[in-house]
Design a protein around this motif. Structure first.
Motif, mmCIF file in Angstrom:
data_model
loop_
_atom_site.group_PDB
_atom_site.id
_atom_site.type_symbol
_atom_site.label_atom_id
_atom_site.label_comp_id
_atom_site.label_asym_id
_atom_site.label_seq_id
_atom_site.Cartn_x
_atom_site.Cartn_y
_atom_site.Cartn_z
ATOM 1 N N UNK A 139 0.623 -1.157 -0.042
ATOM 2 C CA UNK A 139 0.116 -0.179 0.051
ATOM 3 C C UNK A 139 0.904 1.358 0.038
ATOM 4 N N UNK A 140 1.075 1.824 -1.158
ATOM 5 C CA UNK A 140 1.822 3.014 -1.238
ATOM 6 C C UNK A 140 1.367 4.194 -0.674
ATOM 7 N N UNK A 141 0.047 4.151 0.067
ATOM 8 C CA UNK A 141 -0.302 5.371 0.844
ATOM 9 C C UNK A 141 -0.084 4.921 2.290
ATOM 10 N N UNK A 142 0.311 3.867 2.730
ATOM 11 C CA UNK A 142 0.416 3.593 4.280
ATOM 12 C C UNK A 142 0.935 4.451 4.946
ATOM 13 N N UNK A 143 0.733 4.523 6.005
ATOM 14 C CA UNK A 143 1.244 5.458 7.280
ATOM 15 C C UNK A 143 2.297 4.702 7.987
ATOM 16 N N UNK A 144 3.378 4.908 7.937
ATOM 17 C CA UNK A 144 4.348 4.042 8.545
ATOM 18 C C UNK A 144 4.544 4.751 10.051
ATOM 19 N N UNK A 145 5.165 3.503 10.912
ATOM 20 C CA UNK A 145 5.356 4.086 12.523
ATOM 21 C C UNK A 145 6.315 5.420 12.702
ATOM 22 N N UNK A 146 7.024 5.534 11.623
ATOM 23 C CA UNK A 146 8.395 6.558 11.934
ATOM 24 C C UNK A 146 7.737 7.771 10.954
ATOM 25 N N UNK A 147 6.583 7.787 10.780
ATOM 26 C CA UNK A 147 5.949 9.030 9.840
ATOM 27 C C UNK A 147 5.417 10.006 11.287
ATOM 28 N N UNK A 158 13.583 9.262 9.981
ATOM 29 C CA UNK A 158 14.404 8.970 11.040
ATOM 30 C C UNK A 158 15.266 7.565 10.935
ATOM 31 N N UNK A 159 14.778 6.610 10.428
ATOM 32 C CA UNK A 159 15.805 5.309 10.514
ATOM 33 C C UNK A 159 16.929 5.548 9.328
ATOM 34 N N UNK A 160 16.897 6.269 8.568
ATOM 35 C CA UNK A 160 17.689 6.469 7.694
ATOM 36 C C UNK A 160 18.753 7.346 8.239
ATOM 37 N N UNK A 161 18.462 8.263 9.155
ATOM 38 C CA UNK A 161 19.325 8.912 9.837
ATOM 39 C C UNK A 161 20.204 8.116 10.943
ATOM 40 N N UNK A 162 19.339 7.181 11.395
ATOM 41 C CA UNK A 162 20.059 6.036 12.160
ATOM 42 C C UNK A 162 21.045 5.125 11.542
ATOM 43 N N UNK A 211 5.990 13.536 11.394
ATOM 44 C CA UNK A 211 5.470 14.971 10.980
ATOM 45 C C UNK A 211 5.787 15.232 9.510
ATOM 46 N N UNK A 212 5.603 16.349 9.140
ATOM 47 C CA UNK A 212 5.896 16.732 7.725
ATOM 48 C C UNK A 212 7.479 16.698 7.295
ATOM 49 N N UNK A 213 8.357 16.888 8.134
ATOM 50 C CA UNK A 213 9.588 16.768 8.217
ATOM 51 C C UNK A 213 10.258 15.561 8.452
ATOM 52 N N UNK A 214 9.565 14.574 9.137
ATOM 53 C CA UNK A 214 10.180 13.229 9.774
ATOM 54 C C UNK A 214 9.116 12.333 9.078
ATOM 55 N N UNK A 215 9.260 11.806 7.890
ATOM 56 C CA UNK A 215 8.521 10.750 7.531
ATOM 57 C C UNK A 215 9.267 9.740 6.566
ATOM 58 N N UNK A 216 9.166 8.540 7.018
ATOM 59 C CA UNK A 216 9.875 7.418 6.469
ATOM 60 C C UNK A 216 9.345 7.035 4.956
ATOM 61 N N UNK A 217 7.820 7.198 4.872
ATOM 62 C CA UNK A 217 7.068 6.953 3.562
ATOM 63 C C UNK A 217 7.424 7.793 2.634
ATOM 64 N N UNK A 218 7.632 9.278 2.971
ATOM 65 C CA UNK A 218 7.948 10.222 2.006
ATOM 66 C C UNK A 218 9.248 9.862 1.238
ATOM 67 N N UNK A 219 10.054 9.554 1.981
ATOM 68 C CA UNK A 219 11.474 9.172 1.543
ATOM 69 C C UNK A 219 11.521 7.875 0.709
ATOM 70 N N UNK A 220 10.832 6.817 1.349
ATOM 71 C CA UNK A 220 10.727 5.571 0.505
ATOM 72 C C UNK A 220 10.063 5.580 -0.789
ATOM 73 N N UNK A 221 9.132 6.558 -0.978
ATOM 74 C CA UNK A 221 8.419 6.584 -2.147
ATOM 75 C C UNK A 221 8.973 7.248 -3.347
ATOM 76 N N UNK A 222 10.153 7.965 -2.914
ATOM 77 C CA UNK A 222 11.086 8.477 -3.769
ATOM 78 C C UNK A 222 11.824 7.603 -4.575
ATOM 79 N N UNK A 223 12.128 7.813 -5.809
ATOM 80 C CA UNK A 223 12.843 6.915 -6.768
ATOM 81 C C UNK A 223 14.271 6.578 -6.164
#
Length: 202
Positions: free
Chosen positions: A48-56, A138-142, A58-70
């Protein structure tokens, strides 16, 4: 047996080498954990490309926004899979070094080259996240922090063992300037993140 333990604990050179290997182990563990979580989340987004992940957070901290980028799948599959495949090797090397294993010079130099490539890739991913996407994961920063620790620990170990024989590197590690550089880099990144995103982080 007791003399070996005594040397492991109190021999100055061994203490430095073991500390370097321990830093590498912690960094590898952090990176592997982050890669594993990111891989699970990548599978969730595949469903589900619109799923909200546990590390989403705020608007600045969002794993899904980064993961959906090419850029999150540069080789055609999630970048985190690369970490899941390669970081166990770093964990194994670090554990072996702490146990007193001695690897050939060429092997440690190859590990160093692999760590450098991984660090360059992590820097590129941070750039894409910070500049192009405008959202942080957040997990990418980790994972980035883990890579910094791997580079620090492995480089120190290789310099102390003279697997890297460059005089400049010997002076940098001997003076502790490598630690200062890593700490300064982390501080600069934190300041840059706060300066750009500010209150959006919370």
């Amino acid at each position: 047996m007791f003399s070996k333990i005594k040397n492991w604990l109190f021999h100055e050179d061994l203490k430095k080498q073991n500390l370097a290997a321990f830093i590498m182990l912690v960094g590898s563990g952090l990176g592997l954990l982050a890669s594993f979580v990111l891989s699970i989340e990548a599978l969730e987004l595949a469903k589900n490309s619109h799923a909200v992940l546990s590390c989403d957070f705020s608007s600045a901290l969002s794993c899904s926004a980064v993961a959906n980028h090419w850029s999150a799948a540069i080789l055609g599959f999630p970048n985190s899979f690369i970490g899941v495949m390669t970081l166990p090797v770093m964990v194994t090397i670090a554990v072996a070094l702490l146990a007193g294993a001695k690897f050939p010079k060429w092997f440690m130099q190859a590990a160093q080259a692999g760590a450098i490539i991984g660090m360059i890739f992590a820097i590129w991913m941070f750039y894409m996240s910070y500049v192009e996407i405008g959202v942080l994961c957040p997990w990418c920063l980790t994972l980035d922090l883990g890579m910094l620790m791997i580079i620090l620990g492995l480089t120190r170990y290789n310099v102390l063992q003279k697997n890297i024989s460059c005089r400049c590197a010997q002076k940098i590690v001997g003076g502790g300037y490598d630690v200062l550089t890593i700490i300064s880099l982390v501080v600069v990144v934190i300041v840059a993140i706060i300066a750009k995103f500010g209150s959006q982080l919370f």
